[in-house]
Design an enzyme around this catalytic site. Structure first.
Site, PDB file in Angstrom:
ATOM      1  N   LEU A  84       0.814  -1.209   0.000  1.00 45.67           N
ATOM      2  CA  LEU A  84       0.000   0.000   0.000  1.00 45.67           C
ATOM      3  C   LEU A  84       0.848   1.260   0.000  1.00 45.67           C
ATOM      4  O   LEU A  84       0.413   2.311  -0.453  1.00 45.67           O
ATOM      5  CB  LEU A  84      -0.920   0.019   1.232  1.00 45.67           C
ATOM      6  CG  LEU A  84      -1.946  -1.109   1.331  1.00 45.67           C
ATOM      7  CD1 LEU A  84      -2.700  -1.017   2.648  1.00 45.67           C
ATOM      8  CD2 LEU A  84      -2.926  -1.050   0.159  1.00 45.67           C
ATOM      9  N   GLY A  85       2.055   1.167   0.530  1.00 46.72           N
ATOM     10  CA  GLY A  85       2.917   2.338   0.596  1.00 46.72           C
ATOM     11  C   GLY A  85       4.246   1.988   1.233  1.00 46.72           C
ATOM     12  O   GLY A  85       4.459   0.880   1.731  1.00 46.72           O
ATOM     13  N   GLY A  91       7.598   3.938   3.521  1.00 49.29           N
ATOM     14  CA  GLY A  91       8.154   5.102   4.183  1.00 49.29           C
ATOM     15  C   GLY A  91       9.598   4.893   4.560  1.00 49.29           C
ATOM     16  O   GLY A  91      10.259   3.939   4.113  1.00 49.29           O
ATOM     17  N   PHE A 147      10.881   3.977   7.317  1.00 47.39           N
ATOM     18  CA  PHE A 147      11.205   2.886   8.233  1.00 47.39           C
ATOM     19  C   PHE A 147      10.681   1.532   7.771  1.00 47.39           C
ATOM     20  O   PHE A 147      10.825   0.549   8.469  1.00 47.39           O
ATOM     21  CB  PHE A 147      10.641   3.196   9.623  1.00 47.39           C
ATOM     22  CG  PHE A 147      11.194   4.464  10.206  1.00 47.39           C
ATOM     23  CD1 PHE A 147      12.493   4.523  10.659  1.00 47.39           C
ATOM     24  CD2 PHE A 147      10.419   5.596  10.274  1.00 47.39           C
ATOM     25  CE1 PHE A 147      13.016   5.686  11.196  1.00 47.39           C
ATOM     26  CE2 PHE A 147      10.934   6.765  10.802  1.00 47.39           C
ATOM     27  CZ  PHE A 147      12.232   6.811  11.265  1.00 47.39           C
ATOM     28  N   GLY A 148      10.037   1.465   6.618  1.00 44.28           N
ATOM     29  CA  GLY A 148       9.522   0.189   6.168  1.00 44.28           C
ATOM     30  C   GLY A 148       8.331   0.349   5.247  1.00 44.28           C
ATOM     31  O   GLY A 148       8.081   1.429   4.718  1.00 44.28           O
ATOM     32  N   SER A 149       7.607  -0.752   5.048  1.00 45.20           N
ATOM     33  CA  SER A 149       6.506  -0.786   4.085  1.00 45.20           C
ATOM     34  C   SER A 149       5.197  -1.141   4.775  1.00 45.20           C
ATOM     35  O   SER A 149       5.182  -1.697   5.874  1.00 45.20           O
ATOM     36  CB  SER A 149       6.804  -1.815   2.983  1.00 45.20           C
ATOM     37  OG  SER A 149       8.038  -1.529   2.350  1.00 45.20           O
ATOM     38  N   VAL A 150       4.079  -0.822   4.070  1.00 41.41           N
ATOM     39  CA  VAL A 150       2.741  -1.150   4.552  1.00 41.41           C
ATOM     40  C   VAL A 150       2.070  -2.036   3.510  1.00 41.41           C
ATOM     41  O   VAL A 150       2.097  -1.737   2.306  1.00 41.41           O
ATOM     42  CB  VAL A 150       1.900   0.118   4.790  1.00 41.41           C
ATOM     43  CG1 VAL A 150       0.517  -0.256   5.319  1.00 41.41           C
ATOM     44  CG2 VAL A 150       2.604   1.051   5.768  1.00 41.41           C
ATOM     45  N   LYS A 168       1.975  -2.838   8.857  1.00 41.20           N
ATOM     46  CA  LYS A 168       3.167  -1.998   8.733  1.00 41.20           C
ATOM     47  C   LYS A 168       4.379  -2.762   9.239  1.00 41.20           C
ATOM     48  O   LYS A 168       4.435  -3.196  10.395  1.00 41.20           O
ATOM     49  CB  LYS A 168       2.978  -0.717   9.545  1.00 41.20           C
ATOM     50  CG  LYS A 168       4.164   0.240   9.508  1.00 41.20           C
ATOM     51  CD  LYS A 168       3.844   1.487  10.327  1.00 41.20           C
ATOM     52  CE  LYS A 168       4.995   2.474  10.312  1.00 41.20           C
ATOM     53  NZ  LYS A 168       4.676   3.687  11.115  1.00 41.20           N
ATOM     54  N   ASP A 203       3.999  15.167  13.190  1.00 38.55           N
ATOM     55  CA  ASP A 203       4.198  14.954  11.746  1.00 38.55           C
ATOM     56  C   ASP A 203       2.846  14.983  11.016  1.00 38.55           C
ATOM     57  O   ASP A 203       2.511  14.066  10.270  1.00 38.55           O
ATOM     58  CB  ASP A 203       4.916  13.633  11.495  1.00 38.55           C
ATOM     59  CG  ASP A 203       5.515  13.554  10.086  1.00 38.55           C
ATOM     60  OD1 ASP A 203       5.718  14.621   9.476  1.00 38.55           O
ATOM     61  OD2 ASP A 203       5.772  12.439   9.603  1.00 38.55           O
TER      62      ASP A 203
END
Length: 797
Positions: free
Chosen positions: A490-491, A493, A495-498, A512, A608
């Site tokens: 899905l996305g 960032g 620090f990692g993926s979702v 996540k 954030d």
């Protein structure tokens, strides 16, 4: 009488006569230059047939200028002026005829909400008059034949005798009937009646993309028109082409209308009947109206209401659906499993009628047709009757036939293999309530067991503090199975993926994964669990559970089917968020932040806030997400000093200056997010050589400070379709949120009160930071780039 009393009396008399000169007396049929109409004041045509003033449709709280039949017991509105821009207070808004002949709907702040754009060369020479045929005209006061503007040239959903449906060849302007969005919303709907220009003697019904009825040749029109229309004519000359009609019948009112259901009807009021009667309509059945029920839905003349979602689907906008607005149609309850390597199956819907937008394939059996559809993940349905038809786009115009409506065909709709076909209607809701109660009871018991087993399961080295005890402890193999081996991303960032996943109970989740763990990443993981694991709010994303096995760290969230606010505002999606949805998102986000700041045991600063971290559920309700940078403070805190950073373009000045940071840092970020919600663009996307003029926060601050038209700030894709009061409040409060000093910014609770219209907000000063950028354009880009630089977490003090 002493001199002081006499002077006071003279002032009162002067004020009284001035009021009489400027405002109308109730019952007048015209407005002269300088006069205005507001509040409960109305115009009444000479013989008392029609009335004009402010009204509210159905259960709406919005106000519009409209025309209705005055003598009838039920208000029937036949024309609306500001149908695209409602007002919420008729006493602070007035309909005014200016000296130059322009008729405007004007807010007391000076903002023009609606205008005829009519002008006269001679000042104070016009009048705006409501006629007994329902036409509202701006014309020369001394020459009634000299008309500058008339409502008959701008019909809404009703066609009165003497009105026009056609077009002007010189200006290329159309006179069309355009339905209301719903009974509560007179905004332009989907359906229209118009005169087609390449077939000048055809009237046609149009749904915005497709014709679904036309009147045929001119000679046939008369056979379609009821006897109460005495003269239905087509006028064609070098300047215009239009239809008009007359209906001079005693004690009878008649009108044609295109309603929110897409039907074109003649409606009759006879005094001896005392009600409106539909005496003629096309199409004769609602299921014949193209796309009436929206995508992925079924229409049936045998049911009330006629629209319902197919098995496995639910209304996309439930509130609108329940109010009879079906334009948005239905969406899947559970996503197809084809694109994640799973299996799908087909549900057979018998005796169905379906129309176009299908593709035909050269196969010879039902089985071959089914297999061809299964091989194509874009294929949502198929049908076979000597020819194979498959649908790869949205499904429209499916009709369930009754026993007396002919013979239909089998229609095969694609559903996930794991989906269990259940009951519908009241039985389904009852079953859902029972299941929910059972799950809730089981979950409570399971949570109690987790408290006992928590330390044993996690081990002393991985134990968390209180607040995680209600979370589910997932095993890695379970998450691997739920996400199809982490195949649908899905996305991603820093620090990692979702990944998208589906639990064994068919609950959709977002998983996540934190990769390459180091000390700061482990702190982020623990921070997010401690923060979101102990709170629940409708506008905060729900954390279902965690997975801690060896070096693996996973967070399992509720799945948000509409993705992030950023993807809809800035992405390549063809969908455009309307103003109503954007405003709802703004208020919901503010509520989520207010809960974090003011309602939790410890004050939580998100740190954030940006569109990527505002997720949207199936009803476009916003949920604040991604608490990896959050900082919790005791309630007795005054300030906190930290070296954490957020994201470029949303950072409050105190992050850069090193000053102590408070929850007002989130308020600043929210202000920047609200500005982007208004414009539909990144604040920094408009930076060019002459970037200062295009930097959106500067534009908004100057527009608000100088009391200019805020509609110029609205996303161009919305074409001005916004409630001006809401847009003004949003612009003002966003400028207060981005003030340089945190002392000058409101709390999130105050932001909510302003957006909901419960508090009045003054004109904010232009932030000093923005002023300095505008004054020193040579160095402003350098300052802004450094001011908005994204910096990773340095520590978690």
């Amino acid at each position: 009488m002493n001199q002081k009393t006499w002077c006071s009396l003279r002032f009162l008399l002067f004020s009284y006569f001035l009021l009489l000169k400027i405002h109308l007396s109730r019952g007048s049929d015209a407005i002269s230059p300088g006069q205005s109409l507001s509040g409960n004041e109305t115009l009444t045509s000479a013989e008392g047939i029609f009335e004009l003033g402010f009204f509210t449709p159905a259960d709406s709280q919005n106000y519009y200028i409209g025309i209705w039949y005055k003598s009838l017991p039920e208000r029937t509105v036949v024309w609306v002026a500001n149908r695209k821009r409602a007002v919420n207070d008729p006493f602070s808004t007035s309909l005014k005829l200016l000296e130059d002949g322009n008729l405007v709907l004007l807010h007391r702040s000076g903002v023009v909400i609606w205008s005829t754009n009519s002008t006269s060369k001679v000042l104070n020479s016009t009048t705006a008059k409501l006629l007994d045929n329902g036409n509202f005209v701006v014309r020369d006061a001394s020459d009634s034949s000299s008309v500058f503007w008339q409502s008959f040239d701008h019909p809404t959903d009703s066609w009165l005798p003497g009105g026009k449906v056609g077009y002007n060849k010189l200006t290329n302007e159309k006179q069309i009937l355009l339905s209301w969005r719903s009974s509560q919303n007179p905004a332009p709907g989907l359906f229209s009646l118009e005169l087609q220009q390449n077939r000048t003697n055809h009237l046609l019904l149009w749904n915005g993309s497709k014709e679904y009825w036309n009147s045929g040749e001119l000679g046939k029109i008369f056979t379609l028109v009821p006897p109460y229309v005495t003269n239905f004519t087509h006028i064609l000359n070098e300047n215009e082409s239009y239809f008009t009609y007359s209906a001079d019948i005693p004690n009878v009112f008649t009108r044609f209308t295109v309603d929110a259901n897409g039907e074109y009807s003649q409606i009759l009021w006879r005094t001896d009947l005392g009600k409106w009667t539909v005496i003629w309509t096309r199409p004769t059945e609602q299921c014949e109206v193209y796309a009436f029920c929206g995508p992925f839905s079924v229409c049936s003349q045998q049911k009330k209401p006629v629209c319902f979602c197919m098995e496995g689907f639910e209304p996309k906008m439930r509130k609108n659906w329940e109010q009879g607005d079906h334009i948005d149609g239905c969406v899947r309850r559970v996503p197809s499993e084809c694109d994640v390597g799973g299996k799908d199956k087909f549900l057979v819907m018998p005796n169905m009628r379906f129309r176009d937008n299908s593709e035909s394939l050269a196969v010879r059996t039902t089985e071959e047709c089914e297999l061809a559809c299964l091989r194509n993940c874009s294929c949502s349905a198929f049908a076979y009757d000597n020819i194979c038809l498959i649908w790869t786009d949205s499904l429209y115009n499916l009709q369930q036939l009754g026993s007396d409506e002919g013979i239909g065909r089998d229609f095969h709709i694609r559903i996930p293999a794991s989906y269990k076909i259940g009951t519908s209607g009241k039985d389904k809701r009852k079953t859902l309530r029972i299941a929910s109660a059972t799950i809730a009871a089981s979950f409570t018991l399971f949570a109690a067991i987790l408290v006992i087993l928590r330390r044993k399961r996690l081990g002393s080295g991985d134990a968390f503090e209180a607040g995680e005890d209600s979370l589910i402890l997932f095993k890695y193999r379970d998450l691997k199975c739920a996400t199809k081996n982490f195949s649908v991303k899905l996305g991603e960032g820093a620090f990692g993926s979702v990944f998208r996943g589906t639990l064994s109970n068919l609950t959709a989740v977002a998983v996540k994964e934190l990769k390459h763990l180091n000390r700061s990443h482990e702190k982020q993981f623990r921070t997010e669990v401690k923060t979101i694991g102990m709170i629940q709010h409708i506008n905060l994303v729900r954390l279902w559970g965690i997975c801690v096995e060896s070096s693996k760290r996973f967070l399992v969230y509720e799945y948000m089917p509409n993705g992030s606010l950023a993807s809809l505002l800035f992405g390549e999606s063809a969908q455009i968020l309307d103003w109503q949805t954007r405003y709802k998102i703004a208020i919901g986000t503010a509520r989520g932040l207010a809960y974090l700041h003011e309602k939790c045991r410890d004050c939580i600063i998100h740190c954030d806030i940006k569109p990527e971290n505002i997720l949207l559920d199936a009803e476009y309700n916003p949920k604040v997400a991604d608490f990896g940078l959050a900082k919790m403070l005791d309630r007795d805190f005054s300030r906190v000093l930290t070296t954490m950073r957020g994201t470029r373009g949303y950072l409050a000045p105190e992050w850069i200056s090193g000053e102590p940071v408070t929850p007002k840092a989130d308020v600043y970020s929210y202000g920047m997010l609200l500005l982007e919600t208004i414009s539909g663009r990144r604040n920094l996307d408009l930076l060019q050589d002459e970037w200062v003029d295009n930097y959106f926060p500067i534009r908004v601050a100057n527009t608000v400070y100088n009391r200019e038209d805020v509609l110029a700030l609205l996303d161009n894709r919305l074409e001005g379709n916004a409630i001006i009061e809401e847009l003004t409040r949003a612009c003002k409060i966003s400028c207060w949120c981005i003030q340089d000093s945190e002392k000058d910014r409101p709390t999130m609770g105050q932001v909510i009160q302003v957006l909901e219209g419960l508090s009045v907000v003054n004109i904010p000063p232009i932030p000093r930071f923005l002023q300095s950028l505008a004054e020193d354009s040579s160095s402003s880009l350098f300052v802004l780039e450094n001011y908005s630089t994204s910096v990773d977490i340095q520590s978690m003090n």
